[in-house]
Design an enzyme around this catalytic site. Structure first.
Site, PDB file in Angstrom:
ATOM      1  N   LYS A 186       0.847  -1.197   0.000  1.00 24.09           N
ATOM      2  CA  LYS A 186       0.000   0.000   0.000  1.00 24.09           C
ATOM      3  C   LYS A 186       0.882   1.247   0.000  1.00 24.09           C
ATOM      4  O   LYS A 186       1.541   1.556   0.985  1.00 24.09           O
ATOM      5  CB  LYS A 186      -0.916   0.040   1.231  1.00 24.09           C
ATOM      6  CG  LYS A 186      -2.025   1.073   1.024  1.00 24.09           C
ATOM      7  CD  LYS A 186      -2.599   1.627   2.289  1.00 24.09           C
ATOM      8  CE  LYS A 186      -1.878   2.803   2.861  1.00 24.09           C
ATOM      9  NZ  LYS A 186      -1.771   4.000   2.003  1.00 24.09           N
ATOM     10  N   GLU A 222      10.208  15.859  15.253  1.00 18.52           N
ATOM     11  CA  GLU A 222      10.841  15.639  13.952  1.00 18.52           C
ATOM     12  C   GLU A 222      10.393  16.772  13.033  1.00 18.52           C
ATOM     13  O   GLU A 222       9.194  16.990  12.862  1.00 18.52           O
ATOM     14  CB  GLU A 222      10.409  14.293  13.342  1.00 18.52           C
ATOM     15  CG  GLU A 222      11.055  14.080  11.986  1.00 18.52           C
ATOM     16  CD  GLU A 222      10.644  12.773  11.279  1.00 18.52           C
ATOM     17  OE1 GLU A 222       9.483  12.354  11.424  1.00 18.52           O
ATOM     18  OE2 GLU A 222      11.486  12.203  10.574  1.00 18.52           O
ATOM     19  N   GLU A 282      10.136   1.080  10.295  1.00 19.35           N
ATOM     20  CA  GLU A 282      11.153   2.090   9.960  1.00 19.35           C
ATOM     21  C   GLU A 282      10.489   3.442  10.130  1.00 19.35           C
ATOM     22  O   GLU A 282       9.697   3.865   9.290  1.00 19.35           O
ATOM     23  CB  GLU A 282      11.645   1.891   8.515  1.00 19.35           C
ATOM     24  CG  GLU A 282      12.251   0.528   8.220  1.00 19.35           C
ATOM     25  CD  GLU A 282      13.580   0.306   8.937  1.00 19.35           C
ATOM     26  OE1 GLU A 282      14.157   1.263   9.484  1.00 19.35           O
ATOM     27  OE2 GLU A 282      14.035  -0.853   8.957  1.00 19.35           O
TER      28      GLU A 282
HETATM   29  P1  NAD Z   1       2.690   8.288   7.572  1.00 23.11           P
HETATM   30  O1  NAD Z   1       2.950   7.470   8.777  1.00 23.11           O
HETATM   31  O2  NAD Z   1       1.689   9.380   7.684  1.00 23.11           O
HETATM   32  O3  NAD Z   1       2.218   7.380   6.351  1.00 23.11           O
HETATM   33  C1  NAD Z   1       2.998   6.296   5.897  1.00 23.11           C
HETATM   34  C2  NAD Z   1       2.080   5.254   5.273  1.00 23.11           C
HETATM   35  O4  NAD Z   1       1.238   4.699   6.284  1.00 23.11           O
HETATM   36  C3  NAD Z   1       1.154   5.793   4.191  1.00 23.11           C
HETATM   37  O5  NAD Z   1       1.005   4.821   3.174  1.00 23.11           O
HETATM   38  C4  NAD Z   1      -0.163   5.965   4.951  1.00 23.11           C
HETATM   39  O6  NAD Z   1      -1.301   5.914   4.119  1.00 23.11           O
HETATM   40  C5  NAD Z   1      -0.130   4.777   5.898  1.00 23.11           C
HETATM   41  N1  NAD Z   1      -0.913   4.931   7.138  1.00 23.11           N
HETATM   42  C6  NAD Z   1      -1.235   6.073   7.793  1.00 23.11           C
HETATM   43  N2  NAD Z   1      -1.924   5.792   8.907  1.00 23.11           N
HETATM   44  C7  NAD Z   1      -2.047   4.453   8.975  1.00 23.11           C
HETATM   45  C8  NAD Z   1      -2.643   3.539   9.908  1.00 23.11           C
HETATM   46  N3  NAD Z   1      -3.236   3.982  11.010  1.00 23.11           N
HETATM   47  N4  NAD Z   1      -2.566   2.213   9.661  1.00 23.11           N
HETATM   48  C9  NAD Z   1      -1.918   1.749   8.561  1.00 23.11           C
HETATM   49  N5  NAD Z   1      -1.348   2.566   7.640  1.00 23.11           N
HETATM   50  C10 NAD Z   1      -1.391   3.889   7.848  1.00 23.11           C
HETATM   51  O7  NAD Z   1       4.113   8.877   7.123  1.00 23.11           O
HETATM   52  P2  NAD Z   1       4.423   9.881   5.926  1.00 23.11           P
HETATM   53  O8  NAD Z   1       4.026  11.260   6.320  1.00 23.11           O
HETATM   54  O9  NAD Z   1       3.901   9.315   4.652  1.00 23.11           O
HETATM   55  O10 NAD Z   1       6.021   9.775   5.854  1.00 23.11           O
HETATM   56  C11 NAD Z   1       6.891  10.602   6.563  1.00 23.11           C
HETATM   57  C12 NAD Z   1       7.449   9.883   7.770  1.00 23.11           C
HETATM   58  O11 NAD Z   1       8.098   8.683   7.365  1.00 23.11           O
HETATM   59  C13 NAD Z   1       8.508  10.661   8.518  1.00 23.11           C
HETATM   60  O12 NAD Z   1       8.287  10.547   9.899  1.00 23.11           O
HETATM   61  C14 NAD Z   1       9.808   9.977   8.120  1.00 23.11           C
HETATM   62  O13 NAD Z   1      10.865  10.155   9.056  1.00 23.11           O
HETATM   63  C15 NAD Z   1       9.363   8.572   8.023  1.00 23.11           C
HETATM   64  N6  NAD Z   1      10.284   7.780   7.209  1.00 23.11           N
HETATM   65  C16 NAD Z   1      11.055   6.837   7.837  1.00 23.11           C
HETATM   66  C17 NAD Z   1      11.993   6.104   7.098  1.00 23.11           C
HETATM   67  C18 NAD Z   1      12.872   5.070   7.755  1.00 23.11           C
HETATM   68  O14 NAD Z   1      13.449   4.254   7.031  1.00 23.11           O
HETATM   69  N7  NAD Z   1      13.015   5.052   9.056  1.00 23.11           N
HETATM   70  C19 NAD Z   1      12.106   6.323   5.727  1.00 23.11           C
HETATM   71  C20 NAD Z   1      11.292   7.267   5.133  1.00 23.11           C
HETATM   72  C21 NAD Z   1      10.377   7.989   5.880  1.00 23.11           C
END
Ligand code: NAD
Length: 487
Positions: free
Chosen positions: A172, A375, A247
């Site tokens: 997804k 962050e 992650e």
């Molecule tokens: P997010 O958590 O808002 O969304 C990530 C994914 O999760 C999306 O596909 C979203 O639709 C889905 N999602 C959201 N809520 C959910 C739920 N309750 N249950 C299941 N799925 C859900 O994150 P974002 O804003 O898309 O990405 C930015 C964040 O990602 C930052 O915090 C960044 O540091 C982190 N990030 C971490 C890494 C790593 O390797 N550690 C790499 C890239 C980004």
């Protein structure tokens, strides 16, 4: 506007909801594509397809699984310019960055394919004369959920180790950037990957994402995204005891010591904080300066930051493009304003137009300020000046996060102290935190997550069960059975 469907069980399908969602180009806010807004039934359908495909896929010889992944790699290579343009248009990446992400994704896929034949079980000495060994077995259906900031690389990080070890997948993507994932599905369709092995469901996190986590037939969740989302996923996945890789977010420190090469350190800081407009999990989000070099560092970093070229993401010379959306831009601005209200000094930037946030440097920062405490996912560099090395290490660790880190020093003793004392999944000496290599394991500690990606066997462990196997060579004797014979 181009319309996409979801890829489930080897077929291109609409959502049962019949609803579609627009995908906007961050630079102009123009809607370029429409994708289905998937719901629970769509996820369940994809999980059924993945489950049906699992056993035949797991039983296939490794060389055959590698064959499909290698064919996908070759096809992706041919689609380079198309994929790069998609990344520019769905994620707002400046084109030079999109090319870097593309090469990174292919490098990761290649490294994983090459490492796969080296991942196997071991024989174990037996205390009872049996033949004793372990074998590595796939887990089943993997639910992979990825963010918007690096849609192609994040997807490949999960697809490559999961599929090569014999799992099937429901992916997804973020609804901000779903197109790269759907294009990967087109590639797998073209190389005739068996139907159901790889599925893409587009939909919101709160509906489709949640259902992937809760579906009892999904055996493993591999998630990349925000720490708050990771916590919610861990709780839900715990109810059906799924294996987890998380992650999550980071607030990585970059420490610059008195003996550092300041030209090099400022180059690294500008790159580490402003590449991709600061929207990388391992961006150097807190810059910790030893007092004696703080002024020189600040002047040099300011001069280099002012030279960054803001512009059209399609222009190869552009270094700074838009943030992903309005909410993120406003959130970054609130963090900057909140920090200034608490005493931070605005040295440059601090303004935005549409979604383009000017590279911003804040002086006199403290850990209480939102730019340091939370962050900050934008081009904002908070400078924290400290009196001594121990304070630098304390501040580096004064965060819930623990993803990566960097230290600039020529002093081996300081480097070793930072390596051992900084609580993070990786640490780089004479480099910033923004450093990744497909041969090396990647992943955080504390609220930055659990488990590893990349690094060959480190990633494969996340997608396999180590099964202990024994074989009796002769009829075994069971002393228990003769206990009653004794008089
Ligand atoms: P997010 O958590 O808002 O969304 C990530 C994914 O999760 C999306 O596909 C979203 O639709 C889905 N999602 C959201 N809520 C959910 C739920 N309750 N249950 C299941 N799925 C859900 O994150 P974002 O804003 O898309 O990405 C930015 C964040 O990602 C930052 O915090 C960044 O540091 C982190 N990030 C971490 C890494 C790593 O390797 N550690 C790499 C890239 C980004």
């Amino acid at each position: 506007m181009e319309k996409y469907k979801m890829y489930i069980g080897g077929e291109w399908v609409d959502s049962v909801s019949g609803e579609m969602r627009e995908v906007l180009y961050p630079s102009t806010q123009e809607a370029l594509w429409e994708v289905p807004d998937g719901v629970e039934e769509d996820v369940d359908r994809a999980v059924e397809a993945a489950l049906k495909a699992w056993e035949p896929w797991a039983m296939l010889r490794l060389t055959r699984r590698i064959h499909y992944l290698r064919a996908a790699l070759e096809l992706l290579e041919d689609k380079k310019e198309e994929m790069v343009e998609i990344m520019v248009k769905e994620g707002g990446h400046p084109i030079s960055l999109a090319r870097w992400f593309f090469e990174g994704a292919l490098g990761r896929l290649r490294a994983t394919i090459e490492a796969a034949p080296g991942f196997y079980g071991e024989t174990i000495p037996s205390t009872t004369g049996r033949f004793s060994c372990t074998i590595k077995q796939p887990i089943g259906v993997v639910g992979a959920i990825v963010p918007w900031n690096a849609p192609l690389t994040q997807a490949i990080n999960k697809i490559a180790p999961a599929l090569v070890t014999g799992n099937t997948m429901v992916l997804k993507p973020s609804m901000e950037t779903p197109i790269s994932a759907l294009e990967i599905a087109k590639v797998f369709e073209a190389v005739e990957l068996p139907k159901g092995v790889f599925n893409v469901v587009t939909g919101s996190g709160l509906v489709a994402g949640k259902r992937i986590v809760e579906n009892p037939k999904v055996s493993k969740i591999s998630f990349t995204g925000d720490t708050a989302t990771g916590r919610d996923i861990a709780e839900r996945a715990g109810r059906t005891l799924k294996k987890l890789t998380l992650e999550l977010g980071g607030s990585d420190p970059l420490i610059v010591c008195e003996d550092a090469n300041i030209d090099w350190a400022t180059d690294a800081a500008v790159y580490g904080r402003f590449y991709h407009q600061g929207q990388i999990c391992i961006s150097s989000k807190r810059i910790i300066l030893l007092e004696r070099i703080a002024e020189e560092f600040k002047e040099k970093m300011l001069e280099k930051t002012r030279r960054l070229k803001i512009g059209d993401p399609m222009d190869p010379k552009t270094q700074i493009g838009p943030l992903i959306n309005k909410q993120q831009t406003e959130k970054v601005h609130q963090q900057v304003k909140g920090s200034i209200n608490m005493g931070a000094k605005l040295l440059c930037g601090g303004r935005y137009e549409k979604l383009v946030y000017e590279p911003t440097i804040l002086g006199d920062c403290t850990m209480e300020m939102p730019c340091c405490r939370e962050e900050c996912f934008g081009p904002v560099a908070p400078l924290i000046t400290v009196p001594d090395f121990d304070t630098a290490i304390e501040i580096a660790n004064d965060t819930i996060h623990g993803l990566s880190g960097g230290i600039f020093t020529q002093d081996l003793s300081k480097a070793m102290k930072a390596i051992t004392r900084i609580q993070s999944g990786s640490i780089h000496v004479n480099e910033c935190s923004l450093h990744i290599d497909p041969f090396a394991p990647f992943g955080g500690v504390k609220a930055s997550g659990m488990g590893k990606e990349l690094g060959g066997h480190y990633a494969f462990e996340e997608y396999t069960n180590t099964k202990w196997v024994t074989i009796n060579i002769e009829q075994a004797s069971y002393p228990f059975l003769r206990l009653g014979d004794k008089t």
